[in-house]
Each structure stands twice: as C-alpha cells, then as structure tokens.
Design a protein around this motif. Structure first.
Motif, mmCIF file in Angstrom:
data_model
loop_
_atom_site.group_PDB
_atom_site.id
_atom_site.type_symbol
_atom_site.label_atom_id
_atom_site.label_comp_id
_atom_site.label_asym_id
_atom_site.label_seq_id
_atom_site.Cartn_x
_atom_site.Cartn_y
_atom_site.Cartn_z
ATOM 1 N N MET A 1 0.022 95.535 25.512
ATOM 2 C CA MET A 1 -1.172 95.198 24.748
ATOM 3 C C MET A 1 -2.076 96.424 24.677
ATOM 4 O O MET A 1 -2.346 97.087 25.672
ATOM 5 C CB MET A 1 -1.903 94.043 25.423
ATOM 6 N N ALA A 2 -2.545 96.735 23.483
ATOM 7 C CA ALA A 2 -3.374 97.916 23.259
ATOM 8 C C ALA A 2 -4.830 97.637 23.619
ATOM 9 O O ALA A 2 -5.323 96.528 23.462
ATOM 10 C CB ALA A 2 -3.265 98.342 21.802
ATOM 11 N N ARG A 3 -5.486 98.663 24.100
ATOM 12 C CA ARG A 3 -6.927 98.588 24.317
ATOM 13 C C ARG A 3 -7.612 98.799 22.974
ATOM 14 O O ARG A 3 -7.012 99.333 22.040
ATOM 15 C CB ARG A 3 -7.386 99.681 25.274
ATOM 16 N N GLU A 4 -8.879 98.412 22.885
ATOM 17 C CA GLU A 4 -9.612 98.582 21.632
ATOM 18 C C GLU A 4 -10.925 99.308 21.897
ATOM 19 O O GLU A 4 -11.607 99.036 22.885
ATOM 20 C CB GLU A 4 -9.894 97.222 20.991
ATOM 21 N N LEU A 5 -11.256 100.231 21.000
ATOM 22 C CA LEU A 5 -12.503 100.977 21.070
ATOM 23 C C LEU A 5 -13.202 100.829 19.725
ATOM 24 O O LEU A 5 -12.661 101.204 18.690
ATOM 25 C CB LEU A 5 -12.218 102.452 21.365
ATOM 26 N N ASP A 6 -14.397 100.273 19.738
ATOM 27 C CA ASP A 6 -15.167 100.043 18.515
ATOM 28 C C ASP A 6 -16.269 101.097 18.425
ATOM 29 O O ASP A 6 -17.227 101.061 19.184
ATOM 30 C CB ASP A 6 -15.770 98.643 18.532
ATOM 31 N N VAL A 7 -16.103 102.038 17.513
ATOM 32 C CA VAL A 7 -17.109 103.084 17.305
ATOM 33 C C VAL A 7 -17.669 103.018 15.883
ATOM 34 O O VAL A 7 -18.117 104.016 15.331
ATOM 35 C CB VAL A 7 -16.553 104.495 17.637
ATOM 36 N N ARG A 8 -17.639 101.820 15.316
ATOM 37 C CA ARG A 8 -18.199 101.634 13.974
ATOM 38 C C ARG A 8 -19.678 101.984 13.991
ATOM 39 O O ARG A 8 -20.390 101.672 14.942
ATOM 40 C CB ARG A 8 -18.005 100.195 13.501
#
Length: 75
Positions: A1-8
C-alpha cells in the motif's frame, strides 16, 4: 500500500522538497502518491526522478490535480 502526500496549493519548490523529505523516511521499493496543483510540477517531478534513484511510476492529471506515483529507489 502506497503512502500519500498532499501538497495541493503549494508552489515550487515546496512540493519537491516535501516529497524528498517523505521519501527519505521510506524503505527502498515503497511507493508514494503525491497530489499537487502546481502546473510546473510536471517538469519538476520528472527532473527529480531522472536525477535521483527514485522511479516515476505513474503521472496523471484530473480536475487541476497532478498525481505522481513514485517508487523509492536505493539510498
């Protein structure tokens, strides 16, 4: 499972800097999904992956959000 990074909402160079920091804390082979709204990120993320051991697995765009799937390379 991939990690997620939200830099929107962040602009260059912050998305790359935060991505690099996150990848530094991951194991080789792990994947990171990065969500970005800065259009310049297309060039930035390709260059970042071409000049590091990390692999740009997938890049998509929908509704103004650029999504990058990056696989952590060897340190």
């Amino acid at each position: 499972m991939a990690r997620e990074l939200d830099v929107r909402g962040l602009h260059c160079p912050l998305p790359i800097l935060r991505t690099r920091r996150q990848l530094d804390h991951m194991a080789e082979g792990e994947e990171l999904i990065v969500l970005v709204t800065d259009p310049a990120s297309v060039i930035d993320f390709r260059h970042f992956c071409n000049t590091t051991a990390h692999e740009l697995v997938e890049h998509t765009q929908a509704e103004g959000v650029f999504t990058y799937r990056i696989r952590r390379g060897a340190a």
